[in-house]
Design an enzyme around this catalytic site. Structure first.
Site, PDB file in Angstrom:
ATOM      1  N   ASP A 247       0.882  -1.149   0.000  1.00 50.71           N
ATOM      2  CA  ASP A 247       0.000   0.000   0.000  1.00 50.71           C
ATOM      3  C   ASP A 247       0.933   1.216   0.000  1.00 50.71           C
ATOM      4  OD1 ASP A 247      -3.183   0.603   1.668  1.00 50.71           O
ATOM      5  OD2 ASP A 247      -2.078   1.772   0.167  1.00 50.71           O
TER       6      ASP A 247
HETATM    7  C1  GLC Z   1      -4.466   4.192  -0.124  1.00 50.75           C
HETATM    8  C2  GLC Z   1      -5.353   2.992   0.093  1.00 50.75           C
HETATM    9  C3  GLC Z   1      -5.307   1.993  -1.027  1.00 50.75           C
HETATM   10  C4  GLC Z   1      -5.173   2.743  -2.338  1.00 50.75           C
HETATM   11  C5  GLC Z   1      -3.798   3.387  -2.351  1.00 50.75           C
HETATM   12  C6  GLC Z   1      -3.582   4.260  -3.584  1.00 50.75           C
HETATM   13  O1  GLC Z   1      -3.758   4.510   1.038  1.00 50.75           O
HETATM   14  O2  GLC Z   1      -5.177   2.287   1.331  1.00 50.75           O
HETATM   15  O3  GLC Z   1      -6.526   1.240  -0.978  1.00 50.75           O
HETATM   16  O4  GLC Z   1      -5.312   1.847  -3.434  1.00 50.75           O
HETATM   17  O5  GLC Z   1      -3.553   4.162  -1.194  1.00 50.75           O
HETATM   18  O6  GLC Z   1      -4.471   5.344  -3.574  1.00 50.75           O
END
Ligand code: GLC
Length: 694
Positions: A247
Site C-alpha cells: 500500500d
Molecule cells: C491508499 C489505500 C489503497 C489505495 C492506495 C492508492 O492509502 O489504502 O486502498 O489503493 O492508497 O491510492
C-alpha cells in the site's frame, strides 16, 4: 518488427514463463530495480531499450479514479479522466449476485483499458469486523463465503479485459484508526476461517494477478513485509504467482521487503530513488548483503503480470468507456443491491397515479456521493441523485417538492421548513443516512458511533409525526435506527448506489423493479451489541499499538447467533414486493460431499428474485464453532407462481474448520444441520446430514 523474428518475450505464441525468462535475461540490474518501485504516484518506470512501457496503476474498487498528479495526492486536473461510478462495494455485495459482480469487474476493466491503465487497485475484501470501520462501504461485508464469491466474479470480469486486478488489503486491515501502525493479534482459526478466505479465493479461484499488502502489522510484522502472510501463506501454501505490491507507504525496511515477499513498492514519498526497493536495495545486492536471486524473483513476478495482461503485445484489448452497457450495469448493481428492510401494509411500491404531491426531504436526496471517500472516489460522467431519479420517473405525474431537512451545521429552520413540506404532501420520501465526510464512510478514520449525524433521528421522528406516510431511504453503511424505526412504515438501505443510483431507487420506489438485495452485514440495534465493542478498548480500537481480535471466529452473525443477541436486521435479510416459499428439501450424498436440493416458489403476484441461503451447524464440534456458517447461496429469479428446484453442492471441505494444531482444515465426521432460507434468521428448511469418515 514486420518480417523479422520477434524476440521470445515479445512473441505471444511463446509460453508465458518462456517469455518471462527471456525478458528477465535481457535486463540490467539497474533496469530490474527500476521495475520494482514507483517512479511517480501511480506509475513504474519504462525500459525503453526493450520496449517495456511505463506501467500505470489506478484506483479503485468502484471504477477508474480520476488521474492524480504524478507527485501529489491532488487531482491532475485532466478533462478526459471521467469514469462510470459503480455503486460501492457493499452495495455490490448486497446483490448476492456473482454473475453481476463479473459484469461490474468487466466494465471497470474495459474502462481501465480505455484510460490506459495496467493494474486496477481493487477489489477491497477486508471483512466487516466492526461497523465503525471507515472503509466498510468499499468492502463485501462480514462473511468470508459471500466476500469470496463476490470478489471472484469481479476479478474474473476485470482481468478478462487484459487488466490485473489487485485484491486488497492483505490482510486483517479491518479498521482505519491507526491503520499505518496498528499491530493486529488474531488466532489461527480467525485468520484462516474469517480473514483470509476471500484472498485465498481471489488467488485460487480467480487467478488474481496482484495483491496489495496492508498498512497494519500482523503479529508484529508489517503486512507489506510479512514472512508468514506473504512468503508462507500467499506464495508457498496458495501458490500465488503474481506480484505483491505495498500500500502507499506500507514498506518499512529494505531487508524485510527483500526477504519477506514484497515485489513492488508504491508510495507517497516523491524521492523514488530512495525507496526501500530502489537504491538501498541495489546497494545491498552489490555489497553482497542480499542475493541477486531475490531481485530476480521479484522482477519475474512483475514481468509475469505485464505479459499475462498483454502489456507488451500489439493486440491488447482497447477497452471502452461510459457506454450504454456500462450505465446499464451500474444501474443493475444498484437495483439489485438496494435492500428493502421494512414495508408495513405494502406501503411500497408507490402508485404515482394515486399521489398528488410527493415531498422529497433530506440532504442526501441531492448530494453527489461518487466523488468521495478518498481513494475509491470516482469523477463520474454524471450522477443521478435520488431527487433527480424521482423527478425523472414521476415528475410529470405528481407534484414533487423538496426540502433539505438537514445539513452539517445549520439546523432548526431547515427542520421547520421540512415539516411544513411534509404536512403538505401525500407521501414523504426521506433520503438521509451517511456521507463520505471524514469520520463517516471515509478512508483514513473510523466512525465514532453508529448514530445518524446532523440531528437526523429527531428530524425523522418529526417528519413521521407530521406525515405518517414517511418512507425512509438511508445512504451509507449501517446506523442505529431504534429512535424512529417502529414509527416508519417503510425503509430502504441504498448504500452508495453509484451514478445510476437515483434511477435505480426510483425504479424500486415506484415498482418498476422488485427489490432483491440482502444484507451483507448484520445491522445491530446498538453498537454495544457488536463483538468488537464487547471486550474493551484492547479489542477495538486497540491499546498500546495493538488490537486483539478477542472475539475470534465470532464476527457478525456468528456473534449474534452464537450469543443469541437480537439484531435490528440480520445478515442475509431483505424483503421483496412478492413472497417466496421453500419446500421439499432433499439431501443427496455425493462422492465428496453433499448435494442439497429444494423447491423455491414465487407465491406472490409479481416477478422477483430470492437469495436462497444455505448455512451449516455442526452438532458436536471438537473445537468451538459458530452457531451457523454460510456455505452456499443461489439468487433465483421467478415469475409469479413459478417454482424452481434449486441445487447447491457442498464439497467435503465446506464442512471443515481450521485446526490450529494440525495447521490445516479438518472435516470432522459428525452430524451437521443443513439450514435453508432467505435470511440467516429465517431458515424454514432444515435437515441433518451425517458426514462420514473419509
Ligand atoms: C491508499 C489505500 C489503497 C489505495 C492506495 C492508492 O492509502 O489504502 O486502498 O489503493 O492508497 O491510492
Amino acid at each position: 518488427m514486420h518480417g523479422e523474428q520477434l524476440p521470445p518475450f515479445r512473441d505471444p505464441s511463446q509460453p508465458l514463463e518462456a517469455r518471462v525468462d527471456d525478458l528477465l535475461s535481457r535486463l540490467t540490474i539497474e533496469e530490474k530495480i527500476s521495475i520494482i518501485h514507483a517512479d511517480s504516484k501511480f506509475t513504474t518506470a519504462a525500459v525503453p531499450r526493450l520496449g517495456i512501457p511505463r506501467r500505470w496503476l489506478s484506483d479503485g474498487p468502484h471504477g477508474v479514479r480520476e488521474d492524480i498528479g504524478p507527485d501529489t495526492w491532488m487531482p491532475a486536473g485532466h478533462t478526459d479522466d471521467f469514469a462510470t461510478a459503480m455503486p460501492a462495494g457493499i452495495c455490490l455485495a448486497a446483490t448476492w449476485n456473482p454473475d453481476l459482480s463479473f459484469d461490474e469487474g468487466e466494465v471497470i476493466g474495459q474502462e481501465a483499458r480505455a484510460r490506459g491503465k495496467d493494474i486496477m487497485l481493487g477489489p477491497g475484501v477486508n471483512i466487516l469486523r466492526t461497523p465503525l470501520c471507515g472503509r466498510n462501504f468499499e468492502y463485501f461485508g462480514e462473511d468470508p463465503w459471500l466476500a469470496s464469491k463476490m470478489c471472484v466474479g469481479y476479478i474474473r470480469g476485470e482481468q478478462s479485459e487484459d487488466i490485473s486486478s489487485c485484491v486488497k488489503h492483505f490482510a486483517l486491515n479491518n479498521q482505519e484508526d491507526d491503520r499505518g501502525t496498528i499491530n493486529v493479534e488474531a488466532d489461527d482459526r480467525a485468520l484462516h476461517e474469517i480473514y483470509l478466505p476471500a484472498f485465498k479465493a481471489a488467488v485460487e479461484q480467480a487467478g488474481v494477478w496482484s495483491v496489495m499488502g496492508a498498512y497494519n502489522q500482523f503479529r508484529g510484522q508489517h503486512c507489506c513485509e510479512n514472512e508468514l502472510l506473504l512468503n508462507q501463506i500467499l506464495k508457498k501454501d496458495w501458490g500465488f504467482k503474481g506480484l505483491v505490491m505495498s500500500d502507499w507507504g506500507g514498506a518499512h525496511d529494505t531487508r524485510e521487503c527483500a526477504l519477506n515477499g514484497l515485489d513492488l513498492e508504491m508510495g507517497t514519498d516523491t524521492n523514488y530513488d530512495n525507496y526501500y526497493l530502489a537504491r538501498p536495495y541495489l546497494d545491498m545486492i552489490q555489497a553482497g548483503e542480499l542475493p541477486m536471486t531475490g531481485l530476480d524473483e521479484k522482477v519475474r513476478r512483475n514481468l509475469r503480470v505485464m505479459i499475462a495482461t498483454h502489456m507488451l503485445d500489439f493486440n491488447r484489448k482497447p477497452g471502452s468507456i461510459n457506454t450504454a452497457a456500462h450505465q446499464t450495469v451500474a444501474r443493475r448493481v444498484a437495483e439489485e443491491g438496494i435492500v428493502l428492510l421494512k414495508n408495513q401494509n405494502h406501503t411500497l411500491p408507490l402508485d404515482p397515479a394515486r399521489i398528488k404531491t410527493i415531498a422529497v426531504i433530506g440532504e442526501n436526496a441531492v448530494r453527489l456521493q461518487a466523488h468521495g471517500g478518498e481513494s475509491s472516489e470516482i469523477k463520474a460522467f454524471y450522477e443521478i441523485t435520488p431527487l433527480a431519479g424521482i423527478l425523472s420517473r414521476v415528475g410529470s405525474k405528481a407534484n414533487i417538492i423538496f426540502s433539505e431537512g438537514y445539513c452539517k451545521g445549520a439546523r432548526q429552520d431547515l427542520v421547520e421548513r421540512a415539516i411544513t413540506c411534509a404536512k403538505s404532501a401525500d407521501v414523504v420520501i426521506y433520503v438521509g443516512g451517511l456521507n463520505h465526510d471524514p469520520g463517516y464512510d471515509c478512508e483514513g478514520a473510523d466512525r465514532k458511533d453508529l448514530k445518524l449525524p446532523y440531528g437526523q433521528d429527531e428530524l425523522i421522528q418529526e417528519l413521521v409525526a407530521a406525515n405518517p406516510k414517511t418512507i425512509v431511504v438511508l445512504e451509507g453503511t449501517m446506523v442505529e435506527m431504534h429512535a424512529w424505526l417502529d414509527r416508519v412504515p417503510a425503509l430502504l438501505q441504498a448504500w452508495y448506489p453509484g451514478m445510476e443510483g437515483g434511477n435505480a431507487l426510483a425504479a424500486i420506489l415506484f415498482g418498476d423493479v422488485n427489490p432483491s438485495g440482502k444484507l451483507p452485514a448484520t445491522f445491530p440495534k446498538e453498537l454495544s451489541d457488536t463483538p468488537a465493542a464487547s471486550f474493551g478498548a484492547a479489542t477495538y480500537p486497540g491499546t498500546n499499538g495493538t488490537v486483539a481480535y478477542t472475539e475470534g471466529l465470532l464476527v457478525g452473525y456468528r456473534w449474534f447467533d452464537t450469543r443469541q443477541i437480537e439484531p435490528e436486521f440480520p445478515f442475509g435479510f431483505g424483503l421483496s414486493y412478492t413472497t417466496f416459499a421453500y419446500s421439499n428439501l432433499k439431501l443427496i450424498p455425493t462422492w465428496d460431499g453433499l448435494t442439497v436440493r429444494f423447491d423455491l416458489k414465487n407465491t406472490g403476484d409479481r416477478a422477483g428474485a430470492e437469495v436462497a441461503q444455505l448455512y451449516l451447524h455442526e452438532m458436536n464440534p471438537r473445537l468451538m464453532r459458530p452457531a451457523k456458517e454460510l456455505k452456499g447461496f443461489k439468487k433465483v429469479f421467478l415469475q409469479p407462481g413459478e417454482k424452481q428446484t434449486v441445487s447447491i453442492s457442498l464439497a467435503r471441505n465446506d464442512f471443515a474448520y481450521y485446526d490450529p494444531v494440525q495447521h490445516g482444515w479438518v472435516a470432522q465426521p459428525d452430524d451437521f444441520e443443513i439450514l435453508i432460507g432467505g435470511s440467516s434468521r429465517e431458515l424454514p428448511l432444515h435437515a441433518n446430514f451425517h458426514l462420514k469418515p473419509q
